[in-house]
Design a protein around this motif. Sequence first.
Motif, short mmCIF file in Angstrom:
data_model
loop_
_atom_site.label_atom_id
_atom_site.label_comp_id
_atom_site.label_asym_id
_atom_site.label_seq_id
_atom_site.Cartn_x
_atom_site.Cartn_y
_atom_site.Cartn_z
N VAL A 23 0.86 -1.19 0.00
CA VAL A 23 0.00 0.00 0.00
C VAL A 23 0.90 1.24 0.00
O VAL A 23 1.65 1.47 0.94
CB VAL A 23 -0.94 0.03 1.23
N ILE A 24 0.83 2.01 -1.08
CA ILE A 24 1.65 3.21 -1.19
C ILE A 24 1.03 4.36 -0.41
O ILE A 24 1.69 5.09 0.31
CB ILE A 24 1.78 3.63 -2.69
N SER A 25 -0.29 4.51 -0.57
CA SER A 25 -0.98 5.52 0.23
C SER A 25 -2.47 5.21 0.27
O SER A 25 -2.97 4.41 -0.52
CB SER A 25 -0.74 6.93 -0.32
N ALA A 26 -3.13 5.83 1.22
CA ALA A 26 -4.56 5.59 1.41
C ALA A 26 -5.28 6.91 1.52
O ALA A 26 -4.75 7.88 2.05
CB ALA A 26 -4.79 4.76 2.67
N GLU A 27 -6.50 6.94 1.00
CA GLU A 27 -7.27 8.18 1.00
C GLU A 27 -8.71 7.87 1.41
O GLU A 27 -9.44 7.20 0.67
CB GLU A 27 -7.24 8.77 -0.42
N VAL A 28 -9.08 8.31 2.60
CA VAL A 28 -10.45 8.10 3.07
C VAL A 28 -11.28 9.32 2.68
O VAL A 28 -11.07 10.41 3.19
CB VAL A 28 -10.49 7.89 4.60
N ARG A 29 -12.20 9.12 1.75
CA ARG A 29 -13.04 10.25 1.31
C ARG A 29 -14.28 10.38 2.17
O ARG A 29 -14.85 11.47 2.26
CB ARG A 29 -13.46 10.03 -0.13
N GLU A 71 -5.65 5.80 7.48
CA GLU A 71 -4.69 6.15 6.43
C GLU A 71 -3.25 5.93 6.89
O GLU A 71 -2.42 5.38 6.15
CB GLU A 71 -4.88 7.62 6.02
N ARG A 72 -2.97 6.32 8.11
CA ARG A 72 -1.61 6.19 8.63
C ARG A 72 -1.21 4.73 8.81
O ARG A 72 -0.11 4.32 8.43
CB ARG A 72 -1.52 6.92 9.98
N ARG A 73 -2.12 3.94 9.35
CA ARG A 73 -1.74 2.56 9.68
C ARG A 73 -1.75 1.63 8.48
O ARG A 73 -1.09 0.59 8.48
CB ARG A 73 -2.66 2.03 10.77
N GLN A 102 8.52 5.90 9.13
CA GLN A 102 7.57 6.95 8.76
C GLN A 102 7.56 8.06 9.80
O GLN A 102 7.41 7.79 10.98
CB GLN A 102 6.17 6.37 8.68
N PRO A 103 7.67 9.30 9.35
CA PRO A 103 7.69 10.39 10.32
C PRO A 103 6.37 10.45 11.09
O PRO A 103 5.30 10.30 10.52
CB PRO A 103 7.88 11.64 9.45
N GLY A 104 6.51 10.65 12.39
CA GLY A 104 5.33 10.84 13.22
C GLY A 104 4.49 9.60 13.42
O GLY A 104 3.38 9.68 13.93
N SER A 105 5.02 8.45 13.02
CA SER A 105 4.18 7.26 13.14
C SER A 105 4.24 6.69 14.56
O SER A 105 5.28 6.65 15.19
CB SER A 105 4.60 6.21 12.13
N VAL A 106 3.08 6.28 15.02
CA VAL A 106 3.00 5.62 16.32
C VAL A 106 3.06 4.13 16.03
O VAL A 106 2.41 3.66 15.09
CB VAL A 106 1.65 5.97 17.00
N PRO A 107 3.84 3.39 16.78
CA PRO A 107 3.98 1.96 16.48
C PRO A 107 2.63 1.24 16.53
O PRO A 107 1.81 1.52 17.39
CB PRO A 107 4.91 1.45 17.59
N ILE A 108 2.44 0.35 15.59
CA ILE A 108 1.24 -0.48 15.64
C ILE A 108 1.39 -1.43 16.82
O ILE A 108 2.46 -1.98 17.04
CB ILE A 108 1.10 -1.28 14.32
N PRO A 109 0.36 -1.57 17.62
CA PRO A 109 0.49 -2.42 18.81
C PRO A 109 0.83 -3.85 18.40
O PRO A 109 0.29 -4.38 17.45
CB PRO A 109 -0.90 -2.37 19.43
#
Length: 341
Positions: A23-29, A71-73, A102-109
Amino acid sequence: MPELPEVEVVRAGLAPAVTGATVISAEVRDPRALKRHLPLGADGLPGDDGLGGHGVRLPFEAGVARAADFERRVTGLVLDAPRRRGKFMWIPVERGAGDESQPGSVPIPLVERGARDESKPDQLALLAHLGMSGQMLLRAHDAPDDRHVRIRLWIEHPAHGELRLDFADQRLFGSLALDRLLPAPDGIDLIPGQALHIARDPLDPAFDDAGFLLALRRRGVGVKKLLLDQTLVSGVGNIYADEALWRARIHPETPGTAIGPRKARELLSALRDVFTQALAEGGTSFDAQYVNVNGQAGYFAHSLNAYGRQGAPCPRCGRPIVRESFMNRGSHFCPKCQQLR
DNA sequence: AAGGCTGCCTGCTTGC
DNA sequence: TGCAAGCAGGCAGCCT
């Protein structure tokens, strides 16, 4: 409307294009398409924001938070082969290389709350339910927009290059989510937490025939209602319930307790036949509501014997098919072949 | 505990 | 013609 054959057609259609893709990027409309997505809590564990579940309007702020969380996860995840249980479909995911940077990413639990092996990372999956009008569309990266696209994933496949995976849903009964994979109750495989209560479907080799027949014949409610109960047998919706009952010559309101063992087996067999045939014909499409991953309709609507045919002659006896209102939906059956005794 | 009811949602169809 | 009501239905959570 997507029932087992339609969801399976979509799953199989996705498989070659998403398996191994990143997944390169995600966009939630539209965050309303994230009804089943539970964002991470303040503790960094997936929690319940207590908002916008089923039957509850999602507050604006919660929607924004969910969209950002999703989007971030999802970005950077590597997709595995899609799977299905009943009408739920999911793609197991793994973290791609470099995801942590990834900048500003919080680790996935990495651990499940409670008594689990805390040294073992949790397996996650991208969960999809199509609801009434959901579609998973595979498009070239520069293809024009389809209608009602709610969530867009840009993916990169090692062989097929850059693609768009668009979740389109007119009526928003469907949703995507990031969910955890947990051991199924029968211990045979891992399924998303939100699908833990869903029974196997009749085409699943591990389907428990005897258990289902017993449960069916033990309950006093109408048999159609039992067929629609996803905890007894999964994948059945209004269309295939009506079709299986027509084939087995059973009135939809016959109590489960009034069905003999032979008739019950006949019903299960009818269910398998109708699913198998519909699958071979690419599913049932009435309008633009159900299409495969390329936007194409299925052909099974031409093979329906009861559903949607009120007033038309029963293909067996010629009597007009009737439609009765039942559980806030239509029940179609032949009053001669399917009598209530 | 099992069963019934409600709300989520949009677009098409029907009725006044 | 224009607006409102009705209808389609899977699912989960609530209530009895």
